[in-house]
Write a protein that holds these residues in place. Structure first.
Motif, PDB file in Angstrom:
ATOM      1  N   ALA A  27       0.847  -1.192   0.000  1.00  0.00           N
ATOM      2  CA  ALA A  27       0.000   0.000   0.000  1.00  0.00           C
ATOM      3  C   ALA A  27       0.881   1.239   0.000  1.00  0.00           C
ATOM      4  O   ALA A  27       1.861   1.312   0.745  1.00  0.00           O
ATOM      5  CB  ALA A  27      -0.917   0.002   1.220  1.00  0.00           C
ATOM      6  N   VAL A  28       0.529   2.214  -0.844  1.00  0.00           N
ATOM      7  CA  VAL A  28       1.327   3.434  -0.983  1.00  0.00           C
ATOM      8  C   VAL A  28       0.418   4.657  -1.034  1.00  0.00           C
ATOM      9  O   VAL A  28      -0.745   4.567  -1.433  1.00  0.00           O
ATOM     10  CB  VAL A  28       2.204   3.386  -2.253  1.00  0.00           C
ATOM     11  CG1 VAL A  28       3.274   2.309  -2.157  1.00  0.00           C
ATOM     12  CG2 VAL A  28       1.364   3.164  -3.513  1.00  0.00           C
ATOM     13  N   SER A  29       0.957   5.797  -0.616  1.00  0.00           N
ATOM     14  CA  SER A  29       0.366   7.127  -0.774  1.00  0.00           C
ATOM     15  C   SER A  29      -0.741   7.405   0.227  1.00  0.00           C
ATOM     16  O   SER A  29      -1.261   6.510   0.899  1.00  0.00           O
ATOM     17  CB  SER A  29      -0.174   7.342  -2.209  1.00  0.00           C
ATOM     18  OG  SER A  29      -1.514   6.920  -2.333  1.00  0.00           O
ATOM     19  N   GLU A  30      -1.105   8.698   0.274  1.00  0.00           N
ATOM     20  CA  GLU A  30      -2.190   9.126   1.158  1.00  0.00           C
ATOM     21  C   GLU A  30      -3.534   8.557   0.733  1.00  0.00           C
ATOM     22  O   GLU A  30      -4.493   8.564   1.517  1.00  0.00           O
ATOM     23  CB  GLU A  30      -2.257  10.661   1.187  1.00  0.00           C
ATOM     24  CG  GLU A  30      -2.814  11.317  -0.066  1.00  0.00           C
ATOM     25  CD  GLU A  30      -1.837  11.395  -1.237  1.00  0.00           C
ATOM     26  OE1 GLU A  30      -2.216  11.967  -2.270  1.00  0.00           O
ATOM     27  OE2 GLU A  30      -0.695  10.887  -1.114  1.00  0.00           O
ATOM     28  N   MET A  31      -3.617   8.030  -0.467  1.00  0.00           N
ATOM     29  CA  MET A  31      -4.842   7.393  -0.959  1.00  0.00           C
ATOM     30  C   MET A  31      -4.866   5.896  -0.663  1.00  0.00           C
ATOM     31  O   MET A  31      -5.838   5.225  -0.987  1.00  0.00           O
ATOM     32  CB  MET A  31      -4.971   7.611  -2.469  1.00  0.00           C
ATOM     33  CG  MET A  31      -4.987   9.062  -2.902  1.00  0.00           C
ATOM     34  SD  MET A  31      -6.518   9.887  -2.483  1.00  0.00           S
ATOM     35  CE  MET A  31      -7.616   9.151  -3.707  1.00  0.00           C
ATOM     36  N   ALA A  32      -3.813   5.387  -0.035  1.00  0.00           N
ATOM     37  CA  ALA A  32      -3.700   3.961   0.289  1.00  0.00           C
ATOM     38  C   ALA A  32      -3.983   3.089  -0.938  1.00  0.00           C
ATOM     39  O   ALA A  32      -4.806   2.176  -0.909  1.00  0.00           O
ATOM     40  CB  ALA A  32      -4.617   3.586   1.444  1.00  0.00           C
ATOM     41  N   ASN A  33      -3.263   3.393  -2.003  1.00  0.00           N
ATOM     42  CA  ASN A  33      -3.375   2.584  -3.218  1.00  0.00           C
ATOM     43  C   ASN A  33      -2.644   1.262  -3.045  1.00  0.00           C
ATOM     44  O   ASN A  33      -1.573   1.214  -2.456  1.00  0.00           O
ATOM     45  CB  ASN A  33      -2.742   3.304  -4.399  1.00  0.00           C
ATOM     46  CG  ASN A  33      -3.497   4.529  -4.818  1.00  0.00           C
ATOM     47  OD1 ASN A  33      -3.327   5.587  -4.225  1.00  0.00           O
ATOM     48  ND2 ASN A  33      -4.314   4.404  -5.842  1.00  0.00           N
ATOM     49  N   ASN A  34      -3.206   0.221  -3.612  1.00  0.00           N
ATOM     50  CA  ASN A  34      -2.519  -1.061  -3.671  1.00  0.00           C
ATOM     51  C   ASN A  34      -1.748  -1.172  -4.983  1.00  0.00           C
ATOM     52  O   ASN A  34      -2.271  -0.854  -6.054  1.00  0.00           O
ATOM     53  CB  ASN A  34      -3.506  -2.220  -3.584  1.00  0.00           C
ATOM     54  CG  ASN A  34      -4.217  -2.281  -2.249  1.00  0.00           C
ATOM     55  OD1 ASN A  34      -3.639  -1.937  -1.221  1.00  0.00           O
ATOM     56  ND2 ASN A  34      -5.465  -2.711  -2.256  1.00  0.00           N
ATOM     57  N   ALA A  35      -0.509  -1.626  -4.885  1.00  0.00           N
ATOM     58  CA  ALA A  35       0.278  -1.990  -6.057  1.00  0.00           C
ATOM     59  C   ALA A  35       0.667  -3.456  -5.902  1.00  0.00           C
ATOM     60  O   ALA A  35       0.916  -3.927  -4.783  1.00  0.00           O
ATOM     61  CB  ALA A  35       1.523  -1.118  -6.175  1.00  0.00           C
ATOM     62  N   TYR A  36       0.702  -4.169  -7.006  1.00  0.00           N
ATOM     63  CA  TYR A  36       0.960  -5.606  -6.973  1.00  0.00           C
ATOM     64  C   TYR A  36       2.104  -5.949  -7.914  1.00  0.00           C
ATOM     65  O   TYR A  36       2.065  -5.611  -9.103  1.00  0.00           O
ATOM     66  CB  TYR A  36      -0.281  -6.386  -7.409  1.00  0.00           C
ATOM     67  CG  TYR A  36      -1.496  -6.150  -6.555  1.00  0.00           C
ATOM     68  CD1 TYR A  36      -1.738  -6.920  -5.416  1.00  0.00           C
ATOM     69  CD2 TYR A  36      -2.420  -5.162  -6.889  1.00  0.00           C
ATOM     70  CE1 TYR A  36      -2.869  -6.703  -4.626  1.00  0.00           C
ATOM     71  CE2 TYR A  36      -3.549  -4.935  -6.112  1.00  0.00           C
ATOM     72  CZ  TYR A  36      -3.762  -5.710  -4.984  1.00  0.00           C
ATOM     73  OH  TYR A  36      -4.874  -5.492  -4.200  1.00  0.00           O
ATOM     74  N   LEU A  37       3.105  -6.629  -7.383  1.00  0.00           N
ATOM     75  CA  LEU A  37       4.179  -7.154  -8.217  1.00  0.00           C
ATOM     76  C   LEU A  37       3.928  -8.639  -8.437  1.00  0.00           C
ATOM     77  O   LEU A  37       3.821  -9.409  -7.478  1.00  0.00           O
ATOM     78  CB  LEU A  37       5.540  -6.958  -7.560  1.00  0.00           C
ATOM     79  CG  LEU A  37       6.712  -7.421  -8.441  1.00  0.00           C
ATOM     80  CD1 LEU A  37       7.007  -6.384  -9.522  1.00  0.00           C
ATOM     81  CD2 LEU A  37       7.958  -7.700  -7.614  1.00  0.00           C
TER      82      LEU A  37
END
Length: 215
Positions: A27-37
Motif C-alpha cells: 500500500a502506498v500514498s495518502e490514498m492507500a493505493n494497492n500496487a501488486y508485483l
C-alpha cells in the motif's frame, strides 16, 4: 505467516507464494493505493500492476526481479503517479486500455482490449474490460493456482467502484456481473486497487443489493 492481503501504508509488503507466480502487495500514498508485483517463479520476469506512488517503495518490492511490464488498470491520477520514475529506472514497457491511455503521464507502449492477454514470464493474464469507473478500466485474470483477479477500482469488498452517473453505474455493474461473476468461480481471489482483498463468492450474494442501491 500466510498471505492475508491486509497491508498498511508504510508497512511491509504481503507476499503470496503460489506455484508459478509470486504476488507481492504493498500500500502506498495518502490514498492507500494497492500496487501488486507479479513475478514468474520460473523465469524471474515480473509485472507491476499500478505504479501508483512512492517509487522507492515500488523499486524495493521489485528487488532483483526482471521488471518487464507495468499495467495501469485505469487512468485516474492516483494509480500512475510513480509510472514515469519506475519506467525510467527499469525500462519496463507500459500497458493500458486504449480508452484511458491518454490520461497516463508517459506514452503507452501497448494498448489492450477485452480478451487480450499479457504475459509475465511463463504466466498469462487475461484482460477484462470493465466499463464505468473510467471508460478504459481493466481487470487482469490469472488462471494459475486457482483463479485470481486484479480489479483496480472496478470491484471492492462491498461493491463496485465509484461512478459519476446512473448510466456509468449500470455499465459497470453489468460488466462486473457478466465478465467477472458470470465467468469466474466463487473461489476467485479479488485483489482491488485499495483496501482489503475478497473473493467473488463472498461478494456474489450482494449483487442484487448493489443494483438496488445504485452504487
Amino acid at each position: 505467516m500466510s498471505y492475508t492481503g491486509d497491508v498498511e501504508v508504510g508497512g511491509p509488503a504481503d507476499v503470496r507464494e503460489l506455484p508459478g507466480l509470486t504476488i507481492s502487495k504493498v500500500a502506498v500514498s495518502e490514498m492507500a493505493n494497492n500496487a501488486y508485483l507479479l513475478r514468474c517463479t520460473a523465469t524471474g520476469e515480473a509485472l507491476l500492476v499500478d505504479a501508483a506512488a512512492e517509487p522507492d517503495t515500488l523499486r524495493a518490492i521489485v528487488g532483483d526481479a526482471d521488471l518487464r511490464t507495468v499495467v495501469t488498470t485505469h487512468g485516474h491520477w492516483d494509480h500512475h503517479r510513480a509510472l514515469p520514475d519506475v519506467v525510467a529506472a527499469t525500462g519496463a514497457r507500459t500497458v493500458a486500455h486504449a480508452a484511458d491511455a491518454g490520461d497516463l503521464p508517459v506514452p503507452v507502449d501497448r494498448t489492450v482490449a477485452h480478451g487480450d492477454t499479457v504475459e509475465v514470464g511463463q504466466q498469462v493474464l487475461e484482460v477484462v474490460h470493465l466499463r464505468g469507473h473510467t471508460p478504459g478500466s481493466i481487470a487482469l485474470v490469472w488462471r494459475g493456482s486457482g483463479t485470481h483477479v486484479f480489479t483496480g477500482d472496478s470491484l471492492f469488498p462491498g461493491g463496485v467502484g465509484k461512478t459519476r452517473s446512473p448510466e456509468a453505474f449500470a455499465s459497470l455493474v453489468d460488466d462486473v456481473e457478466q465478465r467477472l461473476f458470470g465467468a469466474l468461480p466463487d473461489d476467485t481471489w479479488v485483489y482491488p486497487g485499495h483496501g482489503k482483498d475478497t473473493t467473488l463468492g463472498a461478494e456474489r450474494p450482494s449483487l442484487p443489493e448493489w443494483r438496488a442501491r445504485g452504487w
